[in-house]
Design an enzyme around this catalytic site. Structure first.
Site, PDB file in Angstrom:
ATOM      1  N   LYS A 227      49.348 -13.081  36.669  1.00  0.00           N
ATOM      2  CA  LYS A 227      48.430 -13.845  37.524  1.00  0.00           C
ATOM      3  C   LYS A 227      48.522 -15.351  37.285  1.00  0.00           C
ATOM      4  CE  LYS A 227      45.342 -10.232  39.008  1.00  0.00           C
ATOM      5  NZ  LYS A 227      43.978  -9.683  39.053  1.00  0.00           N
ATOM      6  N   ARG A 261      46.297  -2.566  34.095  1.00  0.00           N
ATOM      7  CA  ARG A 261      47.034  -2.569  35.360  1.00  0.00           C
ATOM      8  C   ARG A 261      48.141  -3.612  35.242  1.00  0.00           C
ATOM      9  NH1 ARG A 261      46.976  -5.305  40.309  1.00  0.00           N
ATOM     10  NH2 ARG A 261      47.353  -3.967  42.147  1.00  0.00           N
TER      11      ARG A 261
END
Length: 283
Positions: A227, A261
């Site tokens: 991210k 995840r």
């Protein structure tokens, strides 16, 4: 990670976490922030799903609609055309749990009917009023994520007074709403939503305080892989963020987070296994 009694109920099966569970990311969108549509083809997506399973993913999270910052929604028909062939193939050919990343109840319903086990909802049931009742009726596993705003607007100017307390209040409120529909608390996993309406400082605060959210008695999911907050520290591109992704996973592991995840399943598994071995080793 210490064993705990925060069991997760997924379509009648209870999972008890004695260690981390890896959720492999499988984006079948043309505009994913992290892999740029590399797996938009059904054949390539299915092959990559099997690779993630071989690397150690116990869950495959299939996403047909991008939720990257600035993204726009697509129709349910388009979303289903992208994900159903993947769900059918992986459900028939593997024992992995199939998760679907969607905010739409109609998509979730079709996905669950075709072999999916879990719905990963970035809106926590706020986008579609039918979602929570559907999860209750199907006994699917359900990931409820915190997000400020919508994917289209969430990174424009996120603001909090106390982010940990505000996410905590959000989980309290959404759990209450979910239980009112008949959904069992054991079906729910909480995700504090790294990068979803958060600044760099916000994301670091969440990672440092993940264990705080266990007060609700539910397992936690971390979704920090590749991210943009990692790139805010070193100007790296998404495909250059393995080191930062592993660091975030390790920080979460030390906070007893149950589910990870990730894009890089093999590397994350190796890191967690070695760190666990070091911790357990005695001279």
């Amino acid at each position: 990670m210490k064993s705990n009694d925060r069991a997760w109920l997924v379509k009648g099966q209870e999972f008890h976490f004695g260690g981390p569970m890896l959720m492999g990311i499988l984006n079948v969108t043309p505009d994913s922030f992290s892999d740029g549509g590399n797996f938009f083809s059904h054949d390539r997506a299915i092959a990559h799903g099997y690779r993630l399973i071989q690397e150690g993913a116990e869950i495959i999270d299939i996403g047909g609609e991008s939720t990257r910052p600035g993204s726009s929604p697509i129709t349910a028909e388009t979303e289903l055309s992208r994900i159903l062939p993947i769900i059918n193939a992986l459900a028939a050919g593997s024992k992995a749990l199939i998760s679907v990343d969607t905010q739409k109840a109609v998509v979730a319903e079709a996905a669950l009917a075709n072999g999916a086990h879990i719905i990963n909802d970035v809106s926590a049931g706020r986008n579609d009023t039918n979602m929570l009742k559907l999860i209750s009726d199907t006994q699917a596993g359900y990931v409820m994520m915190h997000m400020q705003g919508t994917p289209a607007t969430m990174q424009e100017d996120p603001r909090y007074t106390d982010i940990v307390e505000e996410i905590d209040q959000f989980f309290t409120e959404r759990l209450k709403v979910a239980l009112s529909t008949g959904l069992q608390s054991k079906q729910i996993v909480f995700d504090p939503g790294i990068g979803f309406g958060k600044t760099l400082k916000n994301n670091l605060s969440i990672l440092k305080n993940m264990q705080h959210f266990h007060k609700h008695g539910r397992p936690l999911l971390l979704g920090a892989s590749r991210k943009s907050f990692i790139g805010m520290l070193d100007n790296s591109e998404p495909d250059q963020r393995l080191g930062g992704s592993l660091a975030a996973a390790l920080a979460a592991y030390q906070e007893n987070v149950e589910i990870y995840r990730v894009h890089d399943v093999a590397e994350t598994k190796q890191m967690l296994e070695l760190f666990t071995a070091i911790q357990k080793h005695s001279d």
